[in-house]
Design an enzyme around this catalytic site. Sequence first.
Site, mmCIF file in Angstrom:
data_model
loop_
_atom_site.group_PDB
_atom_site.id
_atom_site.type_symbol
_atom_site.label_atom_id
_atom_site.label_comp_id
_atom_site.label_asym_id
_atom_site.label_seq_id
_atom_site.Cartn_x
_atom_site.Cartn_y
_atom_site.Cartn_z
ATOM 1 N N HIS A 136 0.837 -1.193 -0.027
ATOM 2 C CA HIS A 136 0.015 -0.113 0.025
ATOM 3 C C HIS A 136 0.908 1.319 -0.069
ATOM 4 O O HIS A 136 0.786 2.263 -0.790
ATOM 5 C CB HIS A 136 -0.906 0.105 1.190
ATOM 6 C CG HIS A 136 -1.930 -0.937 0.948
ATOM 7 N ND1 HIS A 136 -2.021 -2.236 1.238
ATOM 8 C CD2 HIS A 136 -3.465 -0.327 0.860
ATOM 9 C CE1 HIS A 136 -3.346 -2.856 0.955
ATOM 10 N NE2 HIS A 136 -4.168 -1.548 0.930
ATOM 11 N N HIS A 178 1.841 -3.621 9.506
ATOM 12 C CA HIS A 178 3.338 -3.536 9.168
ATOM 13 C C HIS A 178 4.073 -2.989 10.254
ATOM 14 O O HIS A 178 3.442 -2.240 11.151
ATOM 15 C CB HIS A 178 3.447 -2.647 7.766
ATOM 16 C CG HIS A 178 2.908 -3.148 6.599
ATOM 17 N ND1 HIS A 178 3.424 -4.069 6.025
ATOM 18 C CD2 HIS A 178 1.625 -2.730 6.082
ATOM 19 C CE1 HIS A 178 2.523 -4.349 4.827
ATOM 20 N NE2 HIS A 178 1.652 -3.520 4.708
#
Length: 226
Positions: A136, A178
């Site tokens: 992303h 993440h």
Amino acid sequence: MKRNRQQQENIDSKTRMEEDRVLPPALKQLLEWDVLITKRFVSFMLNFVPFRSLRTHCKVLEYSCHGIAWLSGWLAFCWMIDKPSWYQMQVNLFIGLITDIVMVALIKAATRRRRPAVNDDPFCIGPDKFSFPSGHVSRGVFIVTFLTWLDPVSFLLWPPLLAWCVALCLSRLLLFRHHILDVLAGIAVGLFNAFLISLIWFDQESCIWLISYMTDEKISGPEYGV
């Protein structure tokens, strides 16, 4: 209870898989530091009400930079908008979206770093099970770099684009998708992808040929009409 048991089993499974991999001591220490710093950073950020409320919008940010959404949406945009002056932007950005997905998938397959243990997204499949680098973030950085450097849009659009990109990077941490190194690596991949596209940039004539190849309705005139 059942959900907590399943989450604990997932954490134990991830831990065993990490232990099975033999890592150099320096790299192992760096990854452990990354996990620790990420937890402390997110915990600190969630002490502030604005960032706690931002978590409710993080899913929207996640969907706003999803690979499938961008590929399908950009294809639809290229199909519907018949404006020759935009052909270069349409074609080159689409190529960049593809190269981004390929690079991120290859790096994830090679590194195979697991997402944070608290991440319980049931839709993580395939390469998306892995966290390094953040796809992303790489996609968002590439898009913003493309629209501010390679094919600049109006300067008035730069602030919202940059704000979206920064919020996207933070959202990947606040959602526990993440670690910090994953986000930093995503930024590096996005910038490299923009540089790569600048090297293989398709000129206007090539873009017209590609679009005319995909659909005869897009091109008219004696040179390109059929």
